[in-house]
Design a protein around this motif. Structure first.
Motif, PDB file in Angstrom:
ATOM      1  N   ASP A 127      -6.546  13.801  -3.159  1.00 32.71           N
ATOM      2  CA  ASP A 127      -7.039  14.622  -1.828  1.00 32.71           C
ATOM      3  C   ASP A 127      -7.684  13.618  -0.778  1.00 32.71           C
ATOM      4  N   SER A 128      -8.266  12.833  -1.169  1.00 28.46           N
ATOM      5  CA  SER A 128      -9.196  12.074  -0.193  1.00 28.46           C
ATOM      6  C   SER A 128      -8.257  10.929   0.559  1.00 28.46           C
ATOM      7  N   VAL A 129      -7.088  10.732  -0.098  1.00 24.75           N
ATOM      8  CA  VAL A 129      -6.200   9.700   0.651  1.00 24.75           C
ATOM      9  C   VAL A 129      -4.900  10.555   1.099  1.00 24.75           C
ATOM     10  N   LYS A 130      -4.710  11.514   1.131  1.00 29.63           N
ATOM     11  CA  LYS A 130      -3.566  12.278   1.472  1.00 29.63           C
ATOM     12  C   LYS A 130      -3.425  12.494   2.943  1.00 29.63           C
ATOM     13  N   GLY A 131      -2.311  11.951   3.365  1.00 33.40           N
ATOM     14  CA  GLY A 131      -2.062  11.945   4.880  1.00 33.40           C
ATOM     15  C   GLY A 131      -2.340  10.264   5.290  1.00 33.40           C
ATOM     16  N   ARG A 132      -3.106   9.538   4.515  1.00 34.26           N
ATOM     17  CA  ARG A 132      -3.516   8.397   4.960  1.00 34.26           C
ATOM     18  C   ARG A 132      -2.488   7.101   4.279  1.00 34.26           C
ATOM     19  N   PHE A 133      -2.380   7.434   2.948  1.00 36.87           N
ATOM     20  CA  PHE A 133      -1.879   6.451   2.209  1.00 36.87           C
ATOM     21  C   PHE A 133      -0.422   6.831   1.577  1.00 36.87           C
ATOM     22  N   THR A 134       0.413   6.171   1.222  1.00 33.07           N
ATOM     23  CA  THR A 134       1.691   6.093   0.844  1.00 33.07           C
ATOM     24  C   THR A 134       2.179   5.260  -0.188  1.00 33.07           C
ATOM     25  N   ILE A 135       2.541   6.043  -1.409  1.00 31.76           N
ATOM     26  CA  ILE A 135       3.029   5.152  -2.470  1.00 31.76           C
ATOM     27  C   ILE A 135       4.683   4.919  -2.608  1.00 31.76           C
ATOM     28  N   ALA A 136       5.284   3.970  -2.760  1.00 32.70           N
ATOM     29  CA  ALA A 136       6.509   3.788  -2.849  1.00 32.70           C
ATOM     30  C   ALA A 136       7.155   2.892  -3.650  1.00 32.70           C
ATOM     31  N   GLY A 137       8.281   3.097  -4.272  1.00 28.49           N
ATOM     32  CA  GLY A 137       8.620   2.214  -5.311  1.00 28.49           C
ATOM     33  C   GLY A 137       9.852   1.616  -4.976  1.00 28.49           C
ATOM     34  N   ASP A 138      10.276   0.347  -5.225  1.00 25.27           N
ATOM     35  CA  ASP A 138      11.433  -0.302  -5.120  1.00 25.27           C
ATOM     36  C   ASP A 138      12.020  -0.828  -6.516  1.00 25.27           C
TER      37      ASP A 138
END
Length: 126
Positions: A61-72
């Motif tokens: 919850d503390s990082v929602k909207g600020r952090f994004t995880i993505a995989g290649d």
């Protein structure tokens, strides 16, 4: 599975950083990848995690909207884009892989990840 995390550093509040985690070895064994962090005197906590098969993600919850995880998948690499960083984000960040099999939901607990990178320090100054 071997994991190599990179991208940490010292930034000011409001800045951005992108962490990378390159996986090698038996990468086909991993079902989920996650980013965790541990601040001094605190327990390790999940930041974000992703399912390789579905691409679904979960966030603290503390990082929602600020952090994004993505995989290649082609590069066996997972990224964590961190925007609007706050001093409270200061911690050692670890990437992790889970090879325990398909779960009902994306694992959020550290004990459900059996491969870990060495950690990269993120320091956010005010």
């Amino acid at each position: 599975v071997q994991l190599q995390a990179s991208g940490g550093g010292l930034v000011q509040a409001g800045d951005s950083l992108r962490l990378s985690c390159a996986a090698s070895g038996r990468t086909f064994d991993s079902y989920y990848m996650g980013w965790f962090r541990q601040a001094p005197g605190k327990e390790r906590e999940v930041v974000a995690a992703i399912s390789w098969s579905s691409g679904n993600t979960v966030y603290a919850d503390s990082v929602k909207g600020r952090f994004t995880i993505a995989g290649d998948a082609a590069r066996n690499t997972v990224f964590l884009q961190m925007n609007s960083l706050k001093p409270g984000d200061t911690a050692v960040y670890y990437c992790a892989a889970s090879s325990f099999g398909v779960a009902v939901s994306i694992p959020r607990s550290a004990h459900l990840y059996n491969y870990w990178g060495q950690g990269t320090l993120v320091t956010v100054s005010s």
